[in-house]
Write a protein that holds these residues in place. Structure first.
Motif, short mmCIF file in Angstrom:
data_model
loop_
_atom_site.label_atom_id
_atom_site.label_comp_id
_atom_site.label_asym_id
_atom_site.label_seq_id
_atom_site.Cartn_x
_atom_site.Cartn_y
_atom_site.Cartn_z
N ARG A 32 0.82 -1.37 0.07
CA ARG A 32 -0.41 0.19 0.17
C ARG A 32 1.15 1.30 0.40
NH1 ARG A 32 -4.50 -1.58 3.94
NH2 ARG A 32 -5.64 -3.59 3.28
N ALA A 33 1.94 1.32 0.65
CA ALA A 33 3.07 2.03 0.94
C ALA A 33 3.18 2.76 -0.21
CB ALA A 33 4.07 2.01 1.84
N ALA A 34 3.83 1.69 -1.40
CA ALA A 34 4.44 1.86 -2.68
C ALA A 34 3.18 2.27 -3.77
CB ALA A 34 5.07 0.25 -3.34
N TRP B 257 7.17 6.74 3.52
CA TRP B 257 6.47 6.23 3.94
C TRP B 257 6.79 4.92 3.28
CZ3 TRP B 257 0.74 4.80 3.05
CH2 TRP B 257 -0.19 3.54 3.38
N ALA B 258 6.95 4.56 2.18
CA ALA B 258 6.99 3.38 1.51
C ALA B 258 8.45 3.21 1.68
CB ALA B 258 7.73 3.41 0.44
N SER C 135 16.17 -4.10 -1.64
CA SER C 135 15.45 -4.09 -2.72
C SER C 135 14.81 -3.32 -3.39
CB SER C 135 15.44 -5.46 -3.81
OG SER C 135 14.16 -5.54 -3.58
N LEU C 136 13.35 -2.84 -2.01
CA LEU C 136 12.51 -2.08 -2.00
C LEU C 136 13.03 -0.51 -1.41
CD1 LEU C 136 9.53 -4.23 -0.73
CD2 LEU C 136 10.39 -3.52 -3.67
N THR C 137 13.32 -0.87 -0.87
CA THR C 137 14.39 0.59 0.42
C THR C 137 14.97 1.42 -1.34
OG1 THR C 137 14.11 -0.92 2.23
CG2 THR C 137 15.19 1.18 2.35
N LYS C 138 16.14 0.64 -1.92
CA LYS C 138 16.95 1.22 -2.36
C LYS C 138 15.80 2.27 -4.07
CE LYS C 138 21.08 -1.64 -2.25
NZ LYS C 138 22.11 -2.63 -2.69
N LEU C 139 14.96 0.99 -4.08
CA LEU C 139 14.04 1.90 -5.37
C LEU C 139 13.34 3.10 -4.69
CD1 LEU C 139 12.49 -1.35 -6.88
CD2 LEU C 139 13.61 -0.18 -8.11
N GLY C 140 12.86 2.89 -3.19
CA GLY C 140 12.46 3.80 -2.88
C GLY C 140 13.72 5.24 -2.34
N TRP C 141 14.64 4.92 -2.02
CA TRP C 141 15.53 5.90 -2.35
C TRP C 141 15.98 6.63 -3.33
CZ3 TRP C 141 16.84 9.14 1.13
CH2 TRP C 141 16.76 8.36 2.90
N ALA C 142 15.45 5.74 -4.22
CA ALA C 142 16.32 6.15 -6.06
C ALA C 142 14.83 7.14 -6.09
CB ALA C 142 15.75 4.65 -6.92
N MET D 240 8.10 11.30 -16.03
CA MET D 240 8.34 9.87 -16.36
C MET D 240 8.96 9.16 -16.01
SD MET D 240 5.66 9.87 -17.94
CE MET D 240 4.14 11.07 -18.64
N GLY D 241 10.42 9.48 -15.64
CA GLY D 241 10.83 8.53 -14.97
C GLY D 241 10.67 8.38 -13.70
N LEU D 242 10.23 9.22 -13.09
CA LEU D 242 9.93 9.25 -11.71
C LEU D 242 8.34 7.63 -11.57
CD1 LEU D 242 9.54 9.48 -8.54
CD2 LEU D 242 7.76 11.59 -8.82
N VAL D 243 7.31 8.02 -12.26
CA VAL D 243 6.17 6.82 -12.72
C VAL D 243 6.79 5.63 -12.81
CG1 VAL D 243 4.84 6.13 -13.54
CG2 VAL D 243 5.05 8.39 -13.50
N TRP D 244 8.25 5.83 -13.51
CA TRP D 244 9.33 4.27 -13.98
C TRP D 244 8.95 3.25 -12.53
CZ3 TRP D 244 13.00 3.63 -17.72
CH2 TRP D 244 13.61 2.21 -18.15
N VAL D 245 10.17 4.26 -11.70
CA VAL D 245 10.61 4.01 -10.70
C VAL D 245 9.31 3.28 -9.38
CG1 VAL D 245 12.51 3.88 -8.24
CG2 VAL D 245 13.54 4.78 -11.02
N ALA D 246 8.57 4.37 -9.40
CA ALA D 246 7.62 3.86 -8.35
C ALA D 246 7.37 2.78 -8.69
CB ALA D 246 6.61 5.43 -7.95
N LEU D 247 6.77 2.64 -9.70
CA LEU D 247 5.86 1.12 -10.78
C LEU D 247 6.32 0.00 -10.09
CD1 LEU D 247 3.43 0.06 -12.67
CD2 LEU D 247 4.31 0.23 -14.23
N LEU D 248 7.47 0.16 -10.55
CA LEU D 248 8.83 -1.33 -10.15
C LEU D 248 8.47 -1.81 -9.39
CD1 LEU D 248 11.10 -3.65 -11.59
CD2 LEU D 248 12.56 -1.32 -11.55
N MET D 249 8.55 -0.24 -7.69
CA MET D 249 8.42 -0.10 -6.41
C MET D 249 7.44 -1.15 -6.40
SD MET D 249 9.01 1.52 -3.12
CE MET D 249 9.71 1.24 -1.39
N TRP D 250 6.66 -0.78 -6.57
CA TRP D 250 4.40 -1.27 -6.34
C TRP D 250 4.67 -3.01 -6.86
CZ3 TRP D 250 0.60 -1.70 -9.84
CH2 TRP D 250 -0.27 -1.63 -8.49
N GLU D 251 5.86 -3.00 -7.72
CA GLU D 251 4.98 -4.47 -8.78
C GLU D 251 6.21 -4.67 -8.08
OE1 GLU D 251 3.28 -5.56 -11.07
OE2 GLU D 251 2.28 -4.02 -11.81
N ARG D 252 7.23 -4.56 -7.53
CA ARG D 252 7.97 -5.53 -6.60
C ARG D 252 8.09 -5.92 -5.72
NH1 ARG D 252 11.09 -8.12 -5.91
NH2 ARG D 252 13.52 -7.46 -5.36
N SER D 253 6.96 -5.04 -4.86
CA SER D 253 6.68 -5.15 -3.55
C SER D 253 5.81 -6.66 -3.41
CB SER D 253 5.91 -3.78 -2.93
OG SER D 253 4.32 -4.08 -3.65
#
Length: 321
Positions: A21-23, A89-90, A103-110, A143-156
């Motif tokens: 949910r956070a992702a 929060w994520a 791996s999720l933490t790294k995507l969050g910091w990205a 759009m790059g931010l959307v990419w990384v946020a989507l990747l974090m959500w899918e990886r979660s």
């Protein structure tokens, strides 16, 4: 050495559902910031705040003399803090989850650093009087931010094991080609915007807002050609995925992309022949973000990530236990 996040992890261990949910919240806010950024331009509020990082040379917030344009521009800046809070929060949810999802933490910091860099780029955009190239770069970074946020959500929703392909590698490479073409389609849209209507503000110091010195109709045609190419490629991928019996999730995501592209195409032609009204352009920007996200989800459905196996316990340790 203990860190604040590790101390928090001692007291709060969120479930996997909370992490997802956070992702998702971070992803939703990354889409929202694209739409509100478009609203700033479409309401001619791009220079509502005349400088950066303050709104004016003397005030952090807009003054009454700046009117509604100052309020709109300042509101969009404040939403960046909401976005940062969602990303924070994520990050904390991923850090405090047991086991720690590094791996999720790294995507969050990205995501966090993308937001910070895009804030600076937005400031440069204001300071340069809405230069169309920096405006385009501002949207591409979003759009790059959307990419990384989507990747974090899918990886979660997955494990942390090594990815295992569910189809042959050429099929995965075909999905990468599709993502690339969709990316070019979105990038071409930023050029059409930079050369055409809605520059974002009346101008600064009496000077008109600069535009990209290319023919608007030709750029619109290139954008339309890329849209036709995208639709044709998606149709081909639909048949290929059916022939190789790709995972049902992948086939469903390609069909979703096809529907979104058709809707975007119709909307694009309507807005072109109706002198690009602001409301339709705003919906088109939202659609572009959804198309981009839908394309990015397709390769992610072509592989499986399971949980990493538990570390083996040495036989000697078992004997002494």
């Amino acid at each position: 050495m203990r860190t604040p996040s590790s101390l928090l992890a001692d007291r709060w261990q969120p479930s996997g559902v909370i992490v997802r949910r956070a992702a998702l919240a971070a992803l939703v806010m990354s889409v929202v910031i694209v739409v509100t950024g478009g609203a700033v331009r479409l309401t001619a509020s791009g220079l509502g705040c005349t400088t950066w990082p303050r709104c004016t040379g003397e005030s952090v917030t807009p003054t009454p003399e700046m009117g509604i344009h100052g309020v709109i521009e300042f509101t969009n800046r404040m939403l960046a803090y909401v976005l940062s809070a969602a990303i924070g929060w994520a990050i904390l949810a991923a850090r405090c989850h047991v086991p720690w999802r590094r791996s999720l933490t790294k995507l969050g910091w990205a995501q966090f650093w993308l937001v910070m860099s895009n804030a600076v780029l937005g400031g440069i955009t204001v300071l340069t009087g809405l230069n169309p190239y920096t405006v385009a770069a501002h949207l591409i970074a979003a759009m790059g931010l959307v990419w990384v946020a989507l990747l974090m959500w899918e990886r979660s929703k997955e494990g942390d094991g090594a990815p295992q392909l569910a189809v042959s590698r050429p099929i995965v490479q075909l999905s990468y080609v599709l993502v690339t073409v969709i990316g070019l389609l979105v990038a071409a849209g930023t050029l059409v915007t930079g050369a055409g209507h809605h520059p974002g503000a009346p101008g600064k110091d009496g000077k008109p807002v600069p535009r990209i010195p290319l023919d608007y109709d030709r750029l619109a045609q290139v954008h339309a050609d890329l849209a036709f190419l995208s639709v044709g490629l998606v149709i081909a991928v639909i048949f290929v995925f059916a022939a190789v019996k790709a995972p049902p999730a992948a086939r469903a995501r390609v069909r979703e992309l096809f529907v979104l592209l058709l809707a975007q195409g119709v909307l694009g032609f309507v807005q072109y022949f109706t002198q690009v009204p602001e409301l339709l352009v705003g919906i088109h920007m939202l659609g572009a973000t959804l198309v981009w996200a839908a394309a990015l989800r397709i390769p992610l459905a072509l592989r499986v990530r399971l949980d990493e196996p538990a570390p083996a316990v040495p036989a000697q340790a078992l004997q002494t236990a």
